[in-house]
Write an enzyme that holds these catalytic residues in place. Structure first.
Site, short mmCIF file in Angstrom:
data_model
loop_
_atom_site.label_atom_id
_atom_site.label_comp_id
_atom_site.label_asym_id
_atom_site.label_seq_id
_atom_site.Cartn_x
_atom_site.Cartn_y
_atom_site.Cartn_z
N GLU A 154 -31.55 -17.23 -47.05
CA GLU A 154 -31.84 -18.15 -48.14
C GLU A 154 -31.86 -19.58 -47.61
O GLU A 154 -30.99 -19.98 -46.84
CB GLU A 154 -30.76 -18.06 -49.23
N GLU A 166 -21.99 -10.89 -54.47
CA GLU A 166 -23.37 -11.25 -54.15
C GLU A 166 -23.39 -11.61 -52.67
O GLU A 166 -22.53 -12.35 -52.19
CB GLU A 166 -23.83 -12.46 -54.99
#
Ligand SMILES: *[C@@H]1O[C@H](CO)[C@@H](O)[C@H](O)[C@H]1NC(C)=O
Ligand SMILES: *[C@@H]1O[C@H](CO)[C@@H](O)[C@H](O)[C@H]1NC(C)=O
Ligand SMILES: *[C@@H]1O[C@H](CO)[C@@H](O)[C@H](O)[C@H]1NC(C)=O
Ligand SMILES: *[C@@H]1O[C@H](CO)[C@@H](O)[C@H](O)[C@H]1NC(C)=O
Ligand SMILES: *[C@@H]1O[C@H](CO)[C@@H](O)[C@H](O)[C@H]1NC(C)=O
Ligand SMILES: *[C@@H]1O[C@H](CO)[C@@H](O)[C@H](O)[C@H]1NC(C)=O
Ligand SMILES: *[C@@H]1O[C@H](CO)[C@@H](O)[C@H](O)[C@H]1NC(C)=O
Ligand SMILES: *[C@@H]1O[C@H](CO)[C@@H](O)[C@H](O)[C@H]1NC(C)=O
Length: 383
Positions: A140, A135
């Site tokens: 973010e 991932e």
């Protein structure tokens, strides 16, 4: 030997990547932006957010959560028009690419606005069909954080050396996901314009992620510094990451071989609310505190999500494009995955049984040069 050593020295200054021969596989831009994505179509059962990731039909109906605005840019937003009453969740969006992209791929988002606000948790990221087979969290952060936080999540064994050359600050060097680990190997961007209100005030910017055999590279460029080979108006320009300077985040294959830890990646753009990250009180209080001593554990939810939604006016992406280039000419489609999403998210490993199509990579004329660059890069990493 001397020439190899001096090449290695150059490579140590600016990491060499297999930049040659990129082909544009997908250009999400303008009226085509909302094609080739899956809308999740379920409440957030991935990160415990107080959000419903709506279907495409709901997102395109009033109040529109996905649409092309007057400037020709894509808006992906939290519903700020509806009143939510306890104990309901608020509508928002999670888009996942229908196709996936492997080693040798580069994906880039040019945005003029990112979602922010107390309880808001946006991300532009990617993951393999099965978690945690790689991932990459390109963009973010949560609440009123000031800068972007990058991260990888992988099977155990992938780490980041403190010597990795990057402009960001390494804040956790272990990318593994065993029981004691949840945050992944995090890097904080040094650029104050990389997130929140400051991102938009600077005219936005560009996030680029390269998944190469020499490592994972993430660059952030504020508007004034966007490289000319990533121009909005020219999707057919050939990007050359070797000219982009030191990345914001760099995860070298010397301690995390990408070919071992990264299966083909699905690209995801989503916004959730509260949940495991934004809603954790010891995270929430860092930028949206102070929290009253008697506060319930769902303080983030009761303070923000319920009500008329006026505190979500800034909770939207405004995107000029998302593009994917690769050194091969065909993307990978999954077979047999559910239309609602494919990926499993970070709370479960039940990502389904998606398989690869028999896409045959067509080698570009630059393949020989690219292979040479790859070998030099590997020598540099060992040096
Ligand atoms: C969707 O993906 C397919 C396969 O890669 C591609 O041929 C097509 O152009 C894409 N559609 C849009 C609107 O980008
Ligand atoms: C989330 O909900 C979807 C749709 O119901 C389901 O397919 C998926 O398995 C669920 N995922 C988790 C992690 O519970
Ligand atoms: C598709 O999958 C194949 C086999 O895993 C891989 O070699 C190729 O690079 C992938 N294509 C893209 C665009 O990532
Ligand atoms: C594409 O790049 C990947 C990773 O850098 C490399 O393993 C692969 O051999 C390259 N393929 C071509 C056709 O250049
Ligand atoms: C947030 O909460 C944690 C845990 O209760 C506490 O240690 C920390 O000092 C608080 N931070 C702020 C900025 O209030
Ligand atoms: C929405 O709720 C907020 C907080 O309760 C309030 O200040 C605001 O006036 C309300 N807006 C509208 C349009 O009702
Ligand atoms: C929602 O926010 C947008 C700005 O992002 C604003 O233009 C719009 O008026 C807001 N909608 C409502 C119903 O307040
Ligand atoms: C699709 O999701 C349903 C419900 O979660 C599950 O039973 C089914 O096996 C999935 N199908 C595939 C092909 O993954």
């Amino acid at each position: 030997m001397k020439s190899v050593a001096s090449l290695a020295l150059v490579a140590a200054t600016v990491p060499l990547v297999r930049a040659a021969g990129f082909n544009l596989l997908q250009n999400w831009q303008g009226s085509d932006f909302f094609n080739n994505w899956s809308y999740y179509g379920n409440y957030d059962n991935l990160t415990n957010g107080d959000a419903v990731f709506v279907t495409q039909a709901v997102a395109e109906a009033q109040p529109q959560l996905t649409f092309i605005n007057g400037a020709g840019n894509a808006i992906v937003r939290v519903d700020n028009a509806s009143t939510v009453v306890y104990p309901n969740k608020r509508n928002t969006v999670r888009l996942q690419s229908v196709e996936s992209y492997g080693l040798g791929s580069l994906w880039v988002m040019d945005a003029v606005h990112l979602p922010y606000g107390c309880s808001v948790w946006p991300a532009f990221w990617s993951q393999a069909a099965k978690w945690p087979e790689g991932e990459i969290d390109t963009l973010e952060n949560v609440n009123l954080a000031l800068t972007n936080q990058m991260a990888l999540h992988t099977e155990d064994g992938c780490t980041v050396p403190s010597s990795a050359l990057m402009t960001g600050t390494l804040t956790d060097d272990d990318c593994g996901t065993d029981a004691t680990k949840t945050q992944g190997c995090t890097v904080t961007d040094a650029n104050q314009d990389s997130y929140g209100a400051a991102f938009a005030a600077a005219g936005g910017g560009v996030y680029a992620t390269l998944l190469a055999d020499t490592g994972v590279y993430i660059w952030f460029f504020s508007r004034a510094n966007v490289p000319s080979d990533l121009s909005v108006s020219n999707p057919n320009s050939s990007p050359n990451p070797d000219g982009w300077g030191e990345p914001s985040g760099y995860y070298p294959s010397s301690t995390c071989p990408t070919s071992t830890f990264f299966e083909d990646q699905f690209i995801i753009l989503d916004i959730t609310l509260c949940g495991d990250f934004a809603g954790a009180l010891d995270v929430y209080n860092q930028t949206c505190g102070p929290i009253p001593t008697e506060a319930p554990t769902n303080y983030c939810y009761t303070t923000n999500v319920i009500g008329n939604g006026s505190n979500y006016d800034a909770a939207y992406f405004e995107v000029q494009y998302i593009r994917v280039w690769s050194n091969v000419t065909t993307a990978n489609t999954t077979t047999g995955s559910n239309s609602t999403g494919g990926g499993s998210g970070s709370s479960s490993g039940s990502g389904g049984t998606s398989g690869k199509s028999s896409a045959i990579p067509i080698f570009t004329k630059s393949a020989a040069l690219a292979a040479l660059l790859g070998i030099v890069g590997a020598v540099a990493l060992l040096a």
